[in-house]
Design a protein around this motif. Structure first.
Motif, PDB file in Angstrom:
ATOM      1  N   UNK A   5       0.827  -1.215   0.000  1.00 28.15           N
ATOM      2  CA  UNK A   5       0.000   0.000   0.000  1.00 28.15           C
ATOM      3  C   UNK A   5       0.856   1.257   0.000  1.00 28.15           C
ATOM      4  N   UNK A   6       1.932   1.251   0.817  1.00 36.03           N
ATOM      5  CA  UNK A   6       2.765   2.458   0.935  1.00 36.03           C
ATOM      6  C   UNK A   6       3.503   2.791  -0.366  1.00 36.03           C
ATOM      7  N   UNK A   7       3.678   1.790  -1.242  1.00 35.48           N
ATOM      8  CA  UNK A   7       4.376   2.030  -2.514  1.00 35.48           C
ATOM      9  C   UNK A   7       3.523   2.812  -3.512  1.00 35.48           C
ATOM     10  N   UNK A   8       2.211   2.689  -3.399  1.00 41.36           N
ATOM     11  CA  UNK A   8       1.350   3.324  -4.419  1.00 41.36           C
ATOM     12  C   UNK A   8       0.365   4.347  -3.855  1.00 41.36           C
ATOM     13  N   UNK A  92      -5.309  -5.098  -0.606  1.00 42.18           N
ATOM     14  CA  UNK A  92      -6.055  -3.834  -0.571  1.00 42.18           C
ATOM     15  C   UNK A  92      -7.230  -3.956  -1.546  1.00 42.18           C
ATOM     16  N   UNK A  93      -6.937  -4.477  -2.743  1.00 37.00           N
ATOM     17  CA  UNK A  93      -7.986  -4.655  -3.757  1.00 37.00           C
ATOM     18  C   UNK A  93      -9.076  -5.595  -3.238  1.00 37.00           C
ATOM     19  N   UNK A 101     -15.833  -0.379  -0.839  1.00 37.63           N
ATOM     20  CA  UNK A 101     -15.352   1.006  -0.729  1.00 37.63           C
ATOM     21  C   UNK A 101     -14.370   1.260  -1.876  1.00 37.63           C
ATOM     22  N   UNK A 102     -14.103   2.515  -2.140  1.00 38.41           N
ATOM     23  CA  UNK A 102     -13.226   2.884  -3.253  1.00 38.41           C
ATOM     24  C   UNK A 102     -11.884   3.432  -2.789  1.00 38.41           C
ATOM     25  N   UNK A 119      -5.413   4.473  -7.598  1.00 39.98           N
ATOM     26  CA  UNK A 119      -3.980   4.218  -7.368  1.00 39.98           C
ATOM     27  C   UNK A 119      -3.613   2.804  -7.811  1.00 39.98           C
ATOM     28  N   UNK A 120      -4.480   1.841  -7.497  1.00 41.28           N
ATOM     29  CA  UNK A 120      -4.202   0.442  -7.866  1.00 41.28           C
ATOM     30  C   UNK A 120      -4.196   0.307  -9.386  1.00 41.28           C
ATOM     31  N   UNK A 121      -5.149   0.959 -10.025  1.00 41.44           N
ATOM     32  CA  UNK A 121      -5.262   0.896 -11.482  1.00 41.44           C
ATOM     33  C   UNK A 121      -4.057   1.539 -12.165  1.00 41.44           C
TER      34      UNK A 121
END
Length: 205
Positions: A5-8, A92-93, A101-102, A119-121
């Motif tokens: 999570x912290x990377x993106x 996270x996804x 939630x988004x 962010x994930x996308x």
């Protein structure tokens, strides 16, 4: 290595007080180009909250209510779902999928950032490195290691049992990811060839 999570995450988090008006929240979102604001804590033990654009549209605009009269605390979600900075992006996804939630704040003692489906996308590596393929490779490696260990140390050795534990954890993870039940684990296949191995894996508590 799996992205975390912290990377993106986005580190530039915009916050607001729960006592602020919804009109102030809208102004802040529009100015900063944000889809959500994190609601500040009032003290150390307090939880973070979140107010999103959908909260404002669904709970205020849709009912013709006056945003200058309504307060953030009336429409926010608190406590909100939070993400640990070290959580793998795939999880996270999955968390987002399970909770619908988004986005969520990334918190470890303090507020570090915010992570969203956007962010994930944009920054995720799921296109180049689908987890299922990486996992399959790791399982094959672990099976090879386990078989080698058991040949060297013996089918009834502690080392052999521990090596198969690793394989079963990975296989369970892969099965959970695909939402399938495992017909036969690699260890069960091994036990058909080495019947004593199963006995050795009944641990003493």
């Amino acid at each position: 290595m799996m992205l975390k999570a912290k990377d993106i995450m986005t580190t530039d988090v915009v916050t607001i007080r729960g006592s602020a008006t919804v009109a102030e929240a809208v102004k802040k979102m529009n100015e900063k180009g944000r889809r959500a604001l994190i609601v500040e804590r009032r003290h150390e033990q307090d939880a973070y909250g979140i107010v999103t654009e959908t909260d404002i549209i669904y709970k205020v605009a849709a009912f013709g209510k006056d945003p200058k009269q309504m307060r953030v605390y009336e429409i926010m979600t608190k406590p909100c779902i939070v993400v640990n900075p070290d959580l793998g992006v795939e999880y996270v996804a999955r968390l987002f999928a399970q909770t619908h939630i988004h986005l969520a704040p990334v918190i470890q003692e303090t507020l570090m950032g915010i992570i969203s489906i956007g962010d994930i996308l944009k920054k995720g590596d799921f296109v180049e490195k689908p987890k299922s393929i990486l996992l399959e490779e790791r399982i094959q490696e672990a099976i090879k290691d386990a078989r080698a260990t058991c040949t060297e140390k013996g089918a009834t050795s502690k080392e052999c049992a521990a090596a198969w534990d690793i394989v079963e954890e990975l296989q369970a993870e892969a099965a959970h990811q695909k939402a399938e039940r495992l017909d036969q684990t690699a260890f069960e296949v091994f036990c058909e060839e080495n019947p004593d191995a199963a006995e050795a894996r009944v641990y003493d508590n």
